[in-house]
Every structure is written in structure tokens, then in C-alpha cells.
Scaffold this motif. Structure first.
Motif, PDB file in Angstrom:
ATOM      1  N   THR A  99       1.018  -1.009  -0.073  1.00  0.00           N
ATOM      2  CA  THR A  99      -0.157   0.697   0.462  1.00  0.00           C
ATOM      3  C   THR A  99       0.853   1.434   0.488  1.00  0.00           C
ATOM      4  N   GLY A 100       1.238   1.866  -1.269  1.00  0.00           N
ATOM      5  CA  GLY A 100       2.259   2.580  -1.475  1.00  0.00           C
ATOM      6  C   GLY A 100       3.889   1.899  -0.634  1.00  0.00           C
ATOM      7  N   SER A 101       4.838   2.360  -1.189  1.00  0.00           N
ATOM      8  CA  SER A 101       5.944   2.227  -1.820  1.00  0.00           C
ATOM      9  C   SER A 101       6.476   1.952   0.861  1.00  0.00           C
ATOM     10  N   GLN A 102       5.609   3.561   0.592  1.00  0.00           N
ATOM     11  CA  GLN A 102       5.652   3.331   2.339  1.00  0.00           C
ATOM     12  C   GLN A 102       5.526   2.634   3.143  1.00  0.00           C
ATOM     13  N   GLN A 103       4.379   1.267   3.030  1.00  0.00           N
ATOM     14  CA  GLN A 103       4.844   0.489   3.593  1.00  0.00           C
ATOM     15  C   GLN A 103       5.480  -0.653   3.640  1.00  0.00           C
ATOM     16  N   THR A 125      18.211  11.735   4.260  1.00  0.00           N
ATOM     17  CA  THR A 125      16.999  11.167   3.574  1.00  0.00           C
ATOM     18  C   THR A 125      15.811  11.178   3.596  1.00  0.00           C
ATOM     19  N   PHE A 126      14.685  10.477   2.769  1.00  0.00           N
ATOM     20  CA  PHE A 126      13.630  10.808   3.176  1.00  0.00           C
ATOM     21  C   PHE A 126      12.468  10.453   5.034  1.00  0.00           C
ATOM     22  N   LEU A 127      12.470  11.835   5.204  1.00  0.00           N
ATOM     23  CA  LEU A 127      11.979  11.937   6.615  1.00  0.00           C
ATOM     24  C   LEU A 127      10.949  10.954   7.202  1.00  0.00           C
ATOM     25  N   GLY A 174      17.463  11.582  -4.795  1.00  0.00           N
ATOM     26  CA  GLY A 174      16.820  11.266  -3.972  1.00  0.00           C
ATOM     27  C   GLY A 174      15.796  12.571  -3.720  1.00  0.00           C
ATOM     28  N   ASN A 175      15.066  12.314  -2.654  1.00  0.00           N
ATOM     29  CA  ASN A 175      14.484  12.722  -1.483  1.00  0.00           C
ATOM     30  C   ASN A 175      14.750  12.887  -0.590  1.00  0.00           C
ATOM     31  N   PRO A 176      15.540  14.507   0.259  1.00  0.00           N
ATOM     32  CA  PRO A 176      14.907  15.144  -0.985  1.00  0.00           C
ATOM     33  C   PRO A 176      16.861  16.037  -1.524  1.00  0.00           C
ATOM     34  N   GLU A 202      16.623  -0.273  -1.552  1.00  0.00           N
ATOM     35  CA  GLU A 202      17.269   0.631  -2.615  1.00  0.00           C
ATOM     36  C   GLU A 202      15.400   0.814  -2.629  1.00  0.00           C
ATOM     37  N   ASP A 203      14.991   2.044  -2.662  1.00  0.00           N
ATOM     38  CA  ASP A 203      13.738   2.948  -1.992  1.00  0.00           C
ATOM     39  C   ASP A 203      13.998   3.594  -3.987  1.00  0.00           C
ATOM     40  N   ASP A 204      12.962   3.312  -4.352  1.00  0.00           N
ATOM     41  CA  ASP A 204      13.563   3.822  -6.087  1.00  0.00           C
ATOM     42  C   ASP A 204      11.729   4.749  -6.814  1.00  0.00           C
ATOM     43  N   PRO A 205      11.397   5.655  -5.628  1.00  0.00           N
ATOM     44  CA  PRO A 205      10.367   5.837  -6.758  1.00  0.00           C
ATOM     45  C   PRO A 205      10.850   7.099  -7.878  1.00  0.00           C
ATOM     46  N   TYR A 206      11.871   7.231  -7.522  1.00  0.00           N
ATOM     47  CA  TYR A 206      12.259   8.852  -9.257  1.00  0.00           C
ATOM     48  C   TYR A 206      12.810   8.517  -9.782  1.00  0.00           C
ATOM     49  N   GLY A 207      13.038   7.009  -9.951  1.00  0.00           N
ATOM     50  CA  GLY A 207      14.064   6.637 -11.161  1.00  0.00           C
ATOM     51  C   GLY A 207      13.633   6.984 -12.694  1.00  0.00           C
ATOM     52  N   GLY A 237       9.242  -0.116  -4.854  1.00  0.00           N
ATOM     53  CA  GLY A 237       8.721   0.472  -5.979  1.00  0.00           C
ATOM     54  C   GLY A 237       7.936   1.021  -6.161  1.00  0.00           C
ATOM     55  N   SER A 238       7.060   2.229  -6.857  1.00  0.00           N
ATOM     56  CA  SER A 238       5.749   2.638  -6.341  1.00  0.00           C
ATOM     57  C   SER A 238       5.311   3.614  -7.272  1.00  0.00           C
ATOM     58  N   MET A 239       4.209   3.636  -7.652  1.00  0.00           N
ATOM     59  CA  MET A 239       2.956   4.602  -8.244  1.00  0.00           C
ATOM     60  C   MET A 239       2.863   5.968  -8.663  1.00  0.00           C
ATOM     61  N   SER A 240       3.298   6.646  -7.248  1.00  0.00           N
ATOM     62  CA  SER A 240       3.144   7.688  -6.487  1.00  0.00           C
ATOM     63  C   SER A 240       3.210   8.502  -7.379  1.00  0.00           C
ATOM     64  N   LYS A 241       4.553   8.544  -8.119  1.00  0.00           N
ATOM     65  CA  LYS A 241       4.789   9.952  -8.621  1.00  0.00           C
ATOM     66  C   LYS A 241       5.346   9.199  -9.901  1.00  0.00           C
ATOM     67  N   VAL A 242       4.245   8.373 -10.934  1.00  0.00           N
ATOM     68  CA  VAL A 242       4.593   8.235 -12.232  1.00  0.00           C
ATOM     69  C   VAL A 242       2.736   8.171 -12.757  1.00  0.00           C
ATOM     70  N   LEU A 247      -3.881   5.926  -5.387  1.00  0.00           N
ATOM     71  CA  LEU A 247      -3.891   4.292  -5.617  1.00  0.00           C
ATOM     72  C   LEU A 247      -3.285   3.926  -4.701  1.00  0.00           C
ATOM     73  N   ARG A 248      -1.790   4.617  -4.066  1.00  0.00           N
ATOM     74  CA  ARG A 248      -1.778   4.079  -3.045  1.00  0.00           C
ATOM     75  C   ARG A 248      -1.088   2.570  -3.935  1.00  0.00           C
ATOM     76  N   LEU A 249      -0.162   2.735  -4.078  1.00  0.00           N
ATOM     77  CA  LEU A 249       0.535   1.579  -4.733  1.00  0.00           C
ATOM     78  C   LEU A 249       2.124   1.374  -5.109  1.00  0.00           C
TER      79      LEU A 249
HETATM   80  C1  LIG Z   1      12.161   8.285  -1.450  1.00  0.00           C
HETATM   81  C2  LIG Z   1      10.992   8.038  -1.234  1.00  0.00           C
HETATM   82  N1  LIG Z   1       9.933   6.821  -0.524  1.00  0.00           N
HETATM   83  C3  LIG Z   1       8.854   6.209  -0.706  1.00  0.00           C
HETATM   84  C4  LIG Z   1       8.031   7.495  -0.589  1.00  0.00           C
HETATM   85  C5  LIG Z   1       6.567   6.722  -0.323  1.00  0.00           C
HETATM   86  O1  LIG Z   1       5.696   6.773  -1.291  1.00  0.00           O
HETATM   87  P1  LIG Z   1       4.254   6.171  -1.465  1.00  0.00           P
HETATM   88  O2  LIG Z   1       4.146   5.708  -0.217  1.00  0.00           O
HETATM   89  O3  LIG Z   1       3.508   7.167  -2.499  1.00  0.00           O
HETATM   90  O4  LIG Z   1       5.169   4.816  -2.509  1.00  0.00           O
HETATM   91  C6  LIG Z   1       8.519   8.833  -0.331  1.00  0.00           C
HETATM   92  C7  LIG Z   1       6.779   9.745  -0.839  1.00  0.00           C
HETATM   93  O5  LIG Z   1       7.618  10.615  -1.209  1.00  0.00           O
HETATM   94  C8  LIG Z   1       9.531   9.138  -1.242  1.00  0.00           C
HETATM   95  O6  LIG Z   1       9.797  10.632  -1.921  1.00  0.00           O
END
Ligand SMILES: Cc1ncc(COP(=O)(O)O)c(C=O)c1O
Length: 398
Positions: A99-103, A125-127, A174-176, A202-207, A237-242, A247-249
Motif C-alpha cells: 500500500t504505497g512504497s511507504q508500506q 534522506t526521506f524523513l 533522492g528525496n530531498p 533501494e527505494d526508487d520512487p523517482y527513477g 517501487g511506487s506508482m505514486s510519482k508516475v 491509488l496507494r500502490l
Molecule cells: C523516497 C521516498 N520513498 C517513499 C515514498 C512514499 O511513497 P508512496 O508511499 O506514495 O509510494 C516517498 C514519497 O514521497 C519518497 O519520497
């Protein structure tokens, strides 16, 4: 009555970013603070058609409870999406939907971290990852980065010293930081994972959000060239940024034993990710709409990134230093303090709000040794005139 909360909450605070967001309701504020994609980029027609197709072709499955591992047609589509990005021999069974890459990050925290364990992340890094790992009792250690991502000699020194449970990296835009880990360093990290038998996440939501040229292959794609590394690599991986964060995928690819434990924990958490969302996204990917959507997002963000870089240079001159990003959504800015100008991101953020512009100061993104002279600007959501106006306002805040 006083509720007796779990002691794990002692380790985390409400995010400073959330506090700042409360101020953003002020009318007329131009915000570069959020981490949202631009809603105007959403392929509404495409998602609507995909949702209709899901309801027409597979209504029972799309609206029913589903497997914790994920909806099979979605897993198949993701496996082929990843194959298109150079990931060889990925069977749908080797990934789970989250449910999102956050999960996925939460599940990794839950399965890997016991109180007192150490983990290494990039500084900054990502907070939410810092917060999530701390919630499980981790001591979060920060490895320094430069414009080419994490500095591998330093990372290896920290791994040897702290013997962390895992190393968490956002290697691509990377975020940020916006930083892009070089090909050479990617291979070095994989070799390190094997040498020290340490899990690398490896967290890759922006690749996929690159501008002029594709980034180096993901560490997952490279892992076949570093023997043994796949056993120590998890990929989120994540559908969020693309496509759409609503959808939380997301998805998690990890060694079988770890993946099985994540599935077990997910069972107790949300049972499974929305089948309807998965069926919709599966139809969307099957319809072949993703390449055009990605192309549109890349072109738009590339133009905004360039406009922001140009406006930063022209309005703020030597007061700031930054590396022009090659993709993603963020510019990471260093305040130089040249000619006695403001050098503190937190102080500047408050004055910027008074001028009608918002950004996130950099300190919350560091697990250790925060650098107060930093800040994050998102170029994703504002159009070019707003970006220029925003930078002009920011200059007045100095
Ligand atoms: C580096 C990084 N990982 C994970 C996420 C979480 O994304 P999501 O749960 O929407 O897939 C974000 C969202 O901003 C992010 O910047």
C-alpha cells in the motif's frame, strides 16, 4: 484518564514538515514545500478507462478480498514494467504489492529492526523512513552524500563500525537531495552488501522521472552482475510519482525469506492492498499508456527544474549553491551565507512565509548532524511563472 501509549512512540516526534504545512493555508502562498506530484499530470482519462475495464472484465476479483501478496495481474504487469528497466528474470512471485512504497518501508522496519538495532541512511534522506525505522526502535545513523549520492568509502566505514541491520538508500534522484548515485558507486554498494552480509534497501520512487538521459540502471538491475548481491537487496517501487499517489500502490522485491516475513506482517496490517486499485493499474499498464504519461511528466518537470535553477541563479546569485538535478522533483539548496546573507534554512523559512513563499528547511531530513544551511525546493507542482514569482519572493526574504 491518562492513556498509556506504547514506549515505541517515545522514539519519534511529529514531523517538523507537518507543523510547517499548517502555515501553508495562508492565501496566496506559493509553495515549493510539498512532495506531491502535479495533479494536472494525472492521466484521468486513462485511469477512468482502466477502472471501467477492471469493473467490466474482472468485477468479482476487482471488488473482492484478495491475496496478501497482491493481485496477480498487477504483479505480472509490474514484473514486465521492471523488465523494461533492465531487471532480468523477475517472476511476479518475487514481488509483492504494498500500500504505497511507504508500506514496504514499514514492513522492512517491522521484519528487520529490533529496539536498539542500527540502520544506516543517507544524510539527508526521506524523513518518513527515519521516523518509521525509529518507531521500531532503530538507532538511525547518517552516511554523508555528495552530488553523486552516498560516499561509498564513508558508507563502508560506517557499516564496518556499526554492523547495521540494513542500509537504506534512495539512489536515484533522492528525496530531498535530488542526487544521483553513480554507476560505479552502485556496484560498490552491491559489493559491500555481499562483503558485509548486510541488507541494502533501494527505494526508487523517482527513477522514471529523468530529464535528458536515463539514469544508471537500478541496483536491482545491476545485481545480476555482482554475484550474491541479490540475496542482500530489497527494492521498493511506487506508482505514486508516475501515475497517482491516491491509488496507494507500491511494490517490494526482496529475497524469498524476507518477502515471506513481510507478507506475514502485512496480513496482520491491512490484509492486502486495494484489489480495485491494483486491477485498475494492471489495466492501465496493459493498455500501454504508461510510456506516454511518463514522457509528459518528464518534459514538464524538466522544464520546471530548469526554470527553478535559472531563477535561483538570477534572483539569489551567490547566496545559494545547488546542483541542477537530472530528474526527480527536488532541488536541494545550500545557503552559503555569502556577504552576510541568511545562512539558516529555518530562519529563512519563517521569513519566506511572510513573503508568500514556502519551502522545507533541510534539518528534519538528517537523522544525525543536521546541516541548518540547507533547504528543499520542489519544482513539481508550480508552473513556470509561479516558479519565477516564487524565487523573486524568496530573494526578498533574505
Ligand atoms: C523516497 C521516498 N520513498 C517513499 C515514498 C512514499 O511513497 P508512496 O508511499 O506514495 O509510494 C516517498 C514519497 O514521497 C519518497 O519520497
Amino acid at each position: 484518564m491518562t492513556l498509556r501509549f506504547a514506549s515505541r512512540l517515545d522514539n519519534v516526534e511529529t514531523s517538523a514538515i507537518r507543523e510547517l504545512f499548517k502555515l501553508l493555508g495562508k492565501p496566496g502562498i506559493i509553495s515549493f514545500a510539498g512532495g506531491f506530484p502535479d495533479a494536472a499530470m494525472f492521466d484521468v482519462d486513462g485511469v477512468q478507462q482502466a477502472a471501467n475495464a477492471a469493473l467490466k472484465e474482472e468485477p468479482g476479483a476487482a471488488l473482492q478480498y484478495g491475496a496478501t501478496e497482491g493481485y496477480q495481474p498487477f504483479r505480472e504487469q509490474i514484473a514486465s514494467f521492471m523488465a523494461g528497466k533492465g531487471v532480468q528474470n523477475l517472476a511476479p512471485e518475487q514481488l509483492i504489492t504494498t500500500t504505497g512504497s511507504q508500506q514496504a518501508l514499514d514492513l522492512l522496519g517491522k521484519t528487520m529492526i529490533s529496539p536498539g538495532d542500527k540502520v544506516i541512511v543517507e544524510g539527508p534522506t526521506f524523513l518518513a523512513t527515519i521516523q518509521c525505522f525509529r518507531l521500531y526502535g532503530a538507532e538511525v545513523i547518517s552516511a554523508p552524500i555528495d552530488e553523486h549520492g552516498v560516499i561509498t568509502e564513508e558508507l563502508e566505514r560506517l557499516i564496518a563500525q556499526h554492523k547495521p541491520k540494513l542500509v537504506y538508500l534512495v539512489p536515484t534522484f533522492g528525496n530531498p537531495s535530488g542526487a544521483l548515485l553513480s554507476l560505479e558507486r552502485r556496484k560498490q554498494v552491491l559489493e559491500m552488501a555481499v562483503r558485509h552480509q548486510t541488507l541494502v534497501v533501494e527505494d526508487d520512487p523517482y527513477g522514471d522521472l529523468y530529464f535528458d538521459a536515463p539514469p544508471p540502471p537500478s541496483m536491482l538491475a545491476l545485481s545480476h552482475s555482482v554475484p550474491g548481491s541479490r540475496e542482500y537487496l530489497a527494492h521498493c517501487g511506487s506508482m505514486s510519482k508516475v501515475l497517482s499517489p491516491g491509488l496507494r500502490l507500491g511494490w517490494l522485491i526482496a529475497p524469498a525469506e524476507l518477502l515471506a516475513k513481510c507478507v506475514m506482517c502485512k496480513q496482520f496490517s491491512d490484509a492486502h492492498t486495494s484489489t480495485f486499485a491494483q486491477a485498475t493499474a494492471a489495466q492501465y499498464l496493459k493498455a500501454g499508456r504508461m510510456p506516454a504519461t511518463l514522457a509528459r511528466v518528464r518534459t514538464t518537470y524538466a522544464a520546471r527544474s530548469k526554470a527553478m535553477g535559472d531563477a535561483l541563479r538570477s534572483h539569489l546569485g551567490d547566496a545559494v549553491r545547488f546542483v541542477q538535478p537530472q530528474g526527480g522533483m527536488f532541488i536541494w539548496v545550500q545557503l552559503t551565507g555569502a556577504n552576510g546573507q541568511e545562512k539558516d534554512g529555518n530562519a529563512l523559512a519563517k521569513r519566506a512565509i511572510e513573503q508568500g513563499v514556502a519551502f522545507v528547511p533541510g534539518t528534519p531530513f538528517f537523522a544525525q548532524n543536521p546541516d541548518p544551511s540547507t533547504l528543499r525546493l520542489s519544482f513539481a507542482t508550480a508552473d513556470i511563472p509561479k516558479i519565477e514569482e516564487g524565487m523573486a519572493r524568496l530573494a526578498k526574504a533574505f
